[in-house]
Design a protein around this motif. Structure first.
Motif, mmCIF file in Angstrom:
data_model
loop_
_atom_site.group_PDB
_atom_site.id
_atom_site.type_symbol
_atom_site.label_atom_id
_atom_site.label_comp_id
_atom_site.label_asym_id
_atom_site.label_seq_id
_atom_site.Cartn_x
_atom_site.Cartn_y
_atom_site.Cartn_z
ATOM 1 N N ILE A 104 0.811 -1.208 0.000
ATOM 2 C CA ILE A 104 0.000 0.000 0.000
ATOM 3 C C ILE A 104 0.850 1.267 0.000
ATOM 4 O O ILE A 104 0.538 2.232 -0.685
ATOM 5 C CB ILE A 104 -0.969 0.003 1.203
ATOM 6 N N VAL A 105 1.938 1.285 0.766
ATOM 7 C CA VAL A 105 2.754 2.494 0.905
ATOM 8 C C VAL A 105 3.779 2.565 -0.214
ATOM 9 O O VAL A 105 4.703 1.737 -0.274
ATOM 10 C CB VAL A 105 3.462 2.489 2.287
ATOM 11 N N PRO A 106 3.637 3.542 -1.108
ATOM 12 C CA PRO A 106 4.563 3.620 -2.251
ATOM 13 C C PRO A 106 6.002 3.996 -1.848
ATOM 14 O O PRO A 106 6.945 3.645 -2.556
ATOM 15 C CB PRO A 106 3.982 4.710 -3.140
ATOM 16 N N ALA A 107 6.178 4.667 -0.736
ATOM 17 C CA ALA A 107 7.534 5.065 -0.333
ATOM 18 C C ALA A 107 8.405 3.863 0.009
ATOM 19 O O ALA A 107 9.630 3.955 -0.030
ATOM 20 C CB ALA A 107 7.449 6.011 0.870
ATOM 21 N N LEU A 108 7.808 2.735 0.322
ATOM 22 C CA LEU A 108 8.571 1.543 0.669
ATOM 23 C C LEU A 108 9.087 0.796 -0.561
ATOM 24 O O LEU A 108 9.929 -0.080 -0.449
ATOM 25 C CB LEU A 108 7.713 0.581 1.502
#
Length: 110
Positions: A104-108
């Motif tokens: 879900i988290v694109p920064a990861l």
């Protein structure tokens, strides 16, 4: 325009993954109680709040949990295997949740 095929793929994946996480957690709890470790939580005391369990009811539940744990017909090895299985279920459940957060988290992804 809405891509309905992609929408249904995401909906099915969410349904299946939530069923897997809930099933792993419930199986872990079942194995944990089979191993003789009944998860009894003491009631929280808050000023001015409603207590979840009265002390009398909490004592009754603790006595019932001890009685259920002592009536376990499993050998110590079987209890140890059930406990390891419970921990494995909890680890898999946590890994599935963390993988979902990773997706879900694109920064990861960078």
């Amino acid at each position: 325009m809405i891509d309905w095929a992609a929408f249904f793929v995401v909906a099915a994946a969410a349904l299946v993954s939530s069923a897997v996480v809930v099933s792993l957690y419930s199986l872990g709890l079942r194995l944990l109680t089979t191993a003789g470790r009944v998860p009894v939580v003491e009631p929280a005391e808050f000023t001015g709040a409603i207590t979840v369990l009265t002390p009398k009811r909490a004592a009754k539940e603790a006595k019932r949990a001890r009685k259920a744990a002592s009536a376990n017909p499993l050998s110590p090895l079987q209890k140890q295997i059930a406990l390891l299985g419970a921990y494995a279920c909890f680890v898999l459940c946590s890994a599935a949740v963390l993988y979902g957060v990773y997706l879900i988290v694109p920064a990861l992804h960078r």
